[in-house]
Design a protein around this motif. Structure first.
Motif, PDB file in Angstrom:
ATOM      1  N   ARG A  18       0.835  -1.199   0.000  1.00 42.88           N
ATOM      2  CA  ARG A  18       0.000   0.000   0.000  1.00 42.88           C
ATOM      3  C   ARG A  18       0.868   1.246   0.000  1.00 42.88           C
ATOM      4  N   TYR A  19       0.377   2.257  -0.761  1.00 44.98           N
ATOM      5  CA  TYR A  19       1.113   3.522  -0.839  1.00 44.98           C
ATOM      6  C   TYR A  19       0.127   4.630  -1.193  1.00 44.98           C
ATOM      7  N   GLY A  20       0.096   5.691  -0.375  1.00 47.85           N
ATOM      8  CA  GLY A  20      -0.739   6.845  -0.674  1.00 47.85           C
ATOM      9  C   GLY A  20      -2.205   6.536  -0.835  1.00 47.85           C
ATOM     10  N   GLY A  21      -2.740   5.639  -0.032  1.00 42.92           N
ATOM     11  CA  GLY A  21      -4.149   5.291  -0.120  1.00 42.92           C
ATOM     12  C   GLY A  21      -4.480   4.308  -1.226  1.00 42.92           C
ATOM     13  N   ARG A  22      -3.483   3.830  -1.938  1.00 44.20           N
ATOM     14  CA  ARG A  22      -3.693   2.847  -3.004  1.00 44.20           C
ATOM     15  C   ARG A  22      -2.973   1.550  -2.650  1.00 44.20           C
ATOM     16  N   GLU A  23      -3.348   0.485  -3.304  1.00 42.71           N
ATOM     17  CA  GLU A  23      -2.661  -0.776  -3.084  1.00 42.71           C
ATOM     18  C   GLU A  23      -2.426  -1.482  -4.410  1.00 42.71           C
ATOM     19  N   PHE A  24      -1.427  -2.328  -4.431  1.00 38.45           N
ATOM     20  CA  PHE A  24      -1.136  -3.143  -5.615  1.00 38.45           C
ATOM     21  C   PHE A  24      -0.594  -4.483  -5.155  1.00 38.45           C
ATOM     22  N   ARG A  25      -0.802  -5.489  -5.973  1.00 34.26           N
ATOM     23  CA  ARG A  25      -0.307  -6.829  -5.682  1.00 34.26           C
ATOM     24  C   ARG A  25       0.984  -7.073  -6.445  1.00 34.26           C
ATOM     25  N   TYR A  26       1.853  -7.882  -5.871  1.00 35.35           N
ATOM     26  CA  TYR A  26       3.076  -8.236  -6.579  1.00 35.35           C
ATOM     27  C   TYR A  26       3.416  -9.702  -6.332  1.00 35.35           C
ATOM     28  N   HIS A  27       4.078 -10.286  -7.308  1.00 33.54           N
ATOM     29  CA  HIS A  27       4.500 -11.680  -7.233  1.00 33.54           C
ATOM     30  C   HIS A  27       5.980 -11.730  -6.870  1.00 33.54           C
ATOM     31  N   LEU A  28       6.302 -12.487  -5.848  1.00 39.80           N
ATOM     32  CA  LEU A  28       7.675 -12.613  -5.382  1.00 39.80           C
ATOM     33  C   LEU A  28       8.277 -13.917  -5.882  1.00 39.80           C
ATOM     34  N   CYS A  29       9.414 -13.804  -6.554  1.00 38.74           N
ATOM     35  CA  CYS A  29      10.146 -14.980  -7.047  1.00 38.74           C
ATOM     36  C   CYS A  29      11.543 -14.963  -6.455  1.00 38.74           C
ATOM     37  N   TYR A  30      11.922 -16.059  -5.829  1.00 41.89           N
ATOM     38  CA  TYR A  30      13.284 -16.169  -5.302  1.00 41.89           C
ATOM     39  C   TYR A  30      14.209 -16.738  -6.368  1.00 41.89           C
ATOM     40  N   VAL A  31      15.380 -16.134  -6.502  1.00 40.95           N
ATOM     41  CA  VAL A  31      16.361 -16.580  -7.487  1.00 40.95           C
ATOM     42  C   VAL A  31      17.656 -16.929  -6.752  1.00 40.95           C
ATOM     43  N   PRO A  32      18.491 -17.795  -7.346  1.00 38.90           N
ATOM     44  CA  PRO A  32      19.741 -18.176  -6.684  1.00 38.90           C
ATOM     45  C   PRO A  32      20.616 -16.970  -6.366  1.00 38.90           C
ATOM     46  N   ASP A  33      21.292 -17.029  -5.242  1.00 37.17           N
ATOM     47  CA  ASP A  33      22.137 -15.914  -4.809  1.00 37.17           C
ATOM     48  C   ASP A  33      23.342 -15.717  -5.724  1.00 37.17           C
ATOM     49  N   HIS A  34      23.793 -14.500  -5.774  1.00 39.27           N
ATOM     50  CA  HIS A  34      25.027 -14.128  -6.457  1.00 39.27           C
ATOM     51  C   HIS A  34      25.657 -13.043  -5.613  1.00 39.27           C
ATOM     52  N   LYS A  35      26.962 -12.901  -5.681  1.00 41.32           N
ATOM     53  CA  LYS A  35      27.626 -11.951  -4.795  1.00 41.32           C
ATOM     54  C   LYS A  35      27.135 -10.519  -4.999  1.00 41.32           C
ATOM     55  N   LYS A  36      26.605 -10.218  -6.190  1.00 39.25           N
ATOM     56  CA  LYS A  36      26.076  -8.886  -6.455  1.00 39.25           C
ATOM     57  C   LYS A  36      24.560  -8.910  -6.660  1.00 39.25           C
ATOM     58  N   HIS A  42       9.999  -5.586 -11.485  1.00 37.82           N
ATOM     59  CA  HIS A  42       9.594  -5.478 -12.886  1.00 37.82           C
ATOM     60  C   HIS A  42       8.089  -5.225 -12.947  1.00 37.82           C
ATOM     61  N   VAL A  43       7.672  -4.330 -13.812  1.00 40.62           N
ATOM     62  CA  VAL A  43       6.251  -4.131 -14.088  1.00 40.62           C
ATOM     63  C   VAL A  43       5.999  -4.630 -15.503  1.00 40.62           C
ATOM     64  N   HIS A  44       5.295  -5.738 -15.618  1.00 34.97           N
ATOM     65  CA  HIS A  44       5.031  -6.337 -16.917  1.00 34.97           C
ATOM     66  C   HIS A  44       3.968  -5.542 -17.674  1.00 34.97           C
ATOM     67  N   PRO A  45       3.972  -5.644 -19.000  1.00 28.65           N
ATOM     68  CA  PRO A  45       3.006  -4.875 -19.802  1.00 28.65           C
ATOM     69  C   PRO A  45       1.542  -5.192 -19.511  1.00 28.65           C
ATOM     70  N   ASN A  46       1.270  -6.362 -18.942  1.00 23.34           N
ATOM     71  CA  ASN A  46      -0.127  -6.682 -18.613  1.00 23.34           C
ATOM     72  C   ASN A  46      -0.506  -6.201 -17.212  1.00 23.34           C
ATOM     73  N   GLY A  47       0.402  -5.471 -16.546  1.00 30.91           N
ATOM     74  CA  GLY A  47       0.117  -4.922 -15.228  1.00 30.91           C
ATOM     75  C   GLY A  47       0.564  -5.787 -14.069  1.00 30.91           C
ATOM     76  N   MET A  48       1.142  -6.937 -14.346  1.00 38.20           N
ATOM     77  CA  MET A  48       1.629  -7.784 -13.263  1.00 38.20           C
ATOM     78  C   MET A  48       2.960  -7.235 -12.741  1.00 38.20           C
ATOM     79  N   VAL A  49       3.058  -7.117 -11.432  1.00 33.46           N
ATOM     80  CA  VAL A  49       4.288  -6.653 -10.791  1.00 33.46           C
ATOM     81  C   VAL A  49       5.040  -7.872 -10.276  1.00 33.46           C
TER      82      VAL A  49
END
Length: 262
Positions: A18-36, A42-49
């Motif tokens: 939530r931010y400024g009275g609005r809310e959005f959903r997002y999908h969390l994906c874990y990826v393998p670690d790297h030192k950096k 990412h905001v996909h063109p279909n609106g998926m975050v």
């Protein structure tokens, strides 16, 4: 910038911010670690975050990172909503614009009682559909198959050319086409490449970028700094190409009647 980002197959978790009275959903994906490795949004063109985070990242840290980008995310979601207001469903009739390799062609539907089989051919500046009793449904079906056939030919040719230029590829990796709503392509941990047939509507250089992106995953299986260094080495201008490609994703990934790809 809205993004269509290829990634490995993960099971995303959904959260709400939530931010400024609005809310959005997002999908969390874990990826393998790297030192950096960092948390990327990412905001996909279909609106998926989508949020990619290192496996070692703690959930409070991830949520905090998303909150810091909330204003940026909402701006791009608003931009996507604004662009979608001009989207018109395709009618599959003569006069509509069709895209192929970055160029616009005019759809021409010809009812020919002497030709039982409905065909689709590129003739001059036209994508010509011809046959007996050609309905919009039959036109859509034959055009979609034409795109898939062209995609197989073009992608195989560009894959072969790209494989020849990269030091870590000696043979063509296993690959196939598959329609995807938010990705231009993907590469499995086993090295199998998927490419979206809608990509054949884009310019050849954009196709080459997506292919290079996936082939770089054969070396680096996440979006680490090493991965981006490979992209920089073999296609220094990839960011400009990606921005143009992702900016036209609504046109290329959907069956809508919109202006040509520029």
């Amino acid at each position: 910038m809205a993004s269509v980002e290829s990634h490995q197959d993960e099971q995303p978790l959904e959260y709400v911010s939530r931010y400024g009275g609005r809310e959005f959903r997002y999908h969390l994906c874990y990826v393998p670690d790297h030192k950096k490795a960092t948390i990327r949004v990412h905001v996909h063109p279909n609106g998926m975050v989508q949020v990619d985070a290192p496996e070692s990242a703690q959930l409070p840290e991830i949520k905090s990172a998303v909150q810091r980008r909330a204003r940026w995310i909402l701006k791009h979601l608003d931009d996507i909503e604004e662009r979608h207001r001009d989207v018109r469903p395709r009618q599959w009739v003569s006069g509509e614009s069709m895209l192929y390799l970055g160029r616009r062609y005019v759809l021409k539907v010809i009812n020919d009682p002497n030709q039982q089989k409905v065909t689709c051919k590129l003739l001059g500046g036209q994508l010509r559909v011809q046959g007996n009793n050609v309905s919009p449904e039959r036109t859509q079906k034959v055009v979609s198959q034409w795109y898939r056939d062209k995609a197989r030919d073009v992608f195989e040719r560009r894959l072969k050319l790209m494989v020849d230029t990269l030091p870590w590829t000696q043979t063509l990796p296993p690959w196939r086409i598959m329609e995807m709503q938010t990705q231009w392509g993907s590469c499995s941990p086993e090295g199998a490449v998927l490419l979206n047939p809608h990509l054949v509507k884009a310019p050849t250089r954009a196709i080459d970028y997506v292919i290079l992106h996936e082939l770089c995953h054969l070396v680096e299986h996440n979006h680490s700094q090493r991965f981006y260094n490979l992209l920089d080495r073999f296609m220094p201008e990839w960011r400009t190409i990606k921005e143009a490609l992702d900016g036209k994703a609504e046109i290329l990934l959907s069956e809508t009647a919109l202006p040509e790809f520029r």
